[in-house]
Enzyme design. Sequence first.
Site, PDB file in Angstrom:
ATOM      1  N   ASN A 131      49.655  40.799  35.567  1.00 19.94           N
ATOM      2  CA  ASN A 131      49.457  41.353  34.229  1.00 19.94           C
ATOM      3  C   ASN A 131      48.183  42.168  34.164  1.00 19.94           C
ATOM      4  OD1 ASN A 131      47.301  40.259  32.111  1.00 19.94           O
ATOM      5  ND2 ASN A 131      47.688  38.603  33.573  1.00 19.94           N
ATOM      6  N   PHE A 135      43.643  41.761  26.844  1.00 18.96           N
ATOM      7  CA  PHE A 135      43.235  41.039  25.629  1.00 18.96           C
ATOM      8  C   PHE A 135      43.894  41.611  24.376  1.00 18.96           C
ATOM      9  CE2 PHE A 135      38.805  39.483  27.330  1.00 18.96           C
ATOM     10  CZ  PHE A 135      39.448  38.637  28.208  1.00 18.96           C
ATOM     11  N   SER A 200      38.549  37.647  33.116  1.00 14.28           N
ATOM     12  CA  SER A 200      39.764  38.452  33.170  1.00 14.28           C
ATOM     13  C   SER A 200      39.481  39.758  33.910  1.00 14.28           C
ATOM     14  CB  SER A 200      40.265  38.764  31.759  1.00 14.28           C
ATOM     15  OG  SER A 200      41.294  39.738  31.800  1.00 14.28           O
ATOM     16  N   ASN A 202      41.113  42.477  33.431  1.00 15.33           N
ATOM     17  CA  ASN A 202      41.759  43.564  32.694  1.00 15.33           C
ATOM     18  C   ASN A 202      40.912  44.178  31.586  1.00 15.33           C
ATOM     19  OD1 ASN A 202      44.138  43.235  34.246  1.00 15.33           O
ATOM     20  ND2 ASN A 202      44.681  41.467  32.997  1.00 15.33           N
ATOM     21  N   THR A 203      39.665  43.736  31.458  1.00 19.76           N
ATOM     22  CA  THR A 203      38.697  44.371  30.562  1.00 19.76           C
ATOM     23  C   THR A 203      37.574  44.919  31.435  1.00 19.76           C
ATOM     24  OG1 THR A 203      39.180  42.925  28.687  1.00 19.76           O
ATOM     25  CG2 THR A 203      37.039  44.010  28.696  1.00 19.76           C
ATOM     26  N   LYS A 240      35.252  29.897  31.907  1.00 21.30           N
ATOM     27  CA  LYS A 240      36.383  30.122  32.805  1.00 21.30           C
ATOM     28  C   LYS A 240      35.986  31.135  33.856  1.00 21.30           C
ATOM     29  CE  LYS A 240      41.370  30.911  32.855  1.00 21.30           C
ATOM     30  NZ  LYS A 240      42.594  31.034  32.020  1.00 21.30           N
ATOM     31  N   ASN A 269      40.913  31.847  36.743  1.00 21.73           N
ATOM     32  CA  ASN A 269      41.662  32.925  36.116  1.00 21.73           C
ATOM     33  C   ASN A 269      42.568  33.586  37.169  1.00 21.73           C
ATOM     34  OD1 ASN A 269      42.397  34.988  34.190  1.00 21.73           O
ATOM     35  ND2 ASN A 269      40.403  34.714  33.228  1.00 21.73           N
TER      36      ASN A 269
END
Length: 354
Positions: A131, A135, A200, A202-203, A240, A269
Amino acid sequence: MIGSAYRWAFQHFISKSDPERAHHLGLGAIALAGAFAPTRGLMRATVGHLDPRTAPTRVVDGAEQPLMIGPRALASRMGLAAGMDKNAEAVLGLAALGFAFVEVGTITPRPQPGNEAPRLWRLVDQRGLRNRMGFNNDGADAAAVRLRALRSTKAGRSAVVGANIGKNKTTPEEDAPRDYAYCARALAPWVDFIVINVSSPNTPGLRDLQSVDRLRPIVEAARDGSRQGCPDRDIPLFVKIAPDLSDQEIVGVCGLSRSMRLAGVVATNTTIDHDLGQGGVSGAPLRERALDVIRLVAANLDDSQLLIGTGGVSSPADARRMLGAGADLVEAFTAFIYEGPTWPGALARALQRP
């Protein structure tokens, strides 16, 4: 019966559908079923049944005690990882399926749409997901409204709920602590624990915040925010971490968690150690690295801290390996997609047996 029917449907239909659309339809069905006491009770009595006589314990300072997050005793060691219920819409249904605790989010201060589609892919042969969602969520204020409504009911108050919080994509790194403080302040009155997500992929730039120097002010801000939002109780805070950190970096984060007296660590993660394109991979491909990280984290936390292990749990054997590596609790998400609604309760009951 239900599990077999779901797996047949997944193989022949669901696996051929758009993953994000299927996610929204599935979560909506769980939310709808959980909204009504009769269907919620039926789910709990059948697929989600847990025996309260076999609630888990842990040993702290040589004494056996109930396994708890803060003041909340847990019915099993199995919880739902963040990413499934981003906006706290289906907590009651998810709890009725057998998750002992539900981590909602990731939640950011302001609503944001996330990255452009496509941004979610099934890795069916590998039993994983990739993915690059970014967010996508309705924001902290909207989540707080939903969680406040949840806590206004007896059923909602009985659920153990955590909030996974992050920063908005457009927030500069130097202002990141402000975002975490805002989320913690808005959500603390309605949750049992908070997970600080700095891992994450993805940011842009988020994972850079895992360095100890950058993480410390974020933890301080989240703690201050939670105390402002809920001054009458201490909200357990977790951080995390990513599986892609070096061992030295992991040990550093653990040292920070001890010195700042965090409730514990969530490991791990998604991973960017793949050649499939942008985004993080979860599920079975992550399992072995997650276990390595959990062993290292467990060796560097205080006995009083909790280690929540996540990454590749598909079976009772996987969960027991994670617990054997040092995790106190396990979370899952990806296997839930592949196995369906009977899976959480079945795995939780398996962990209740000796």
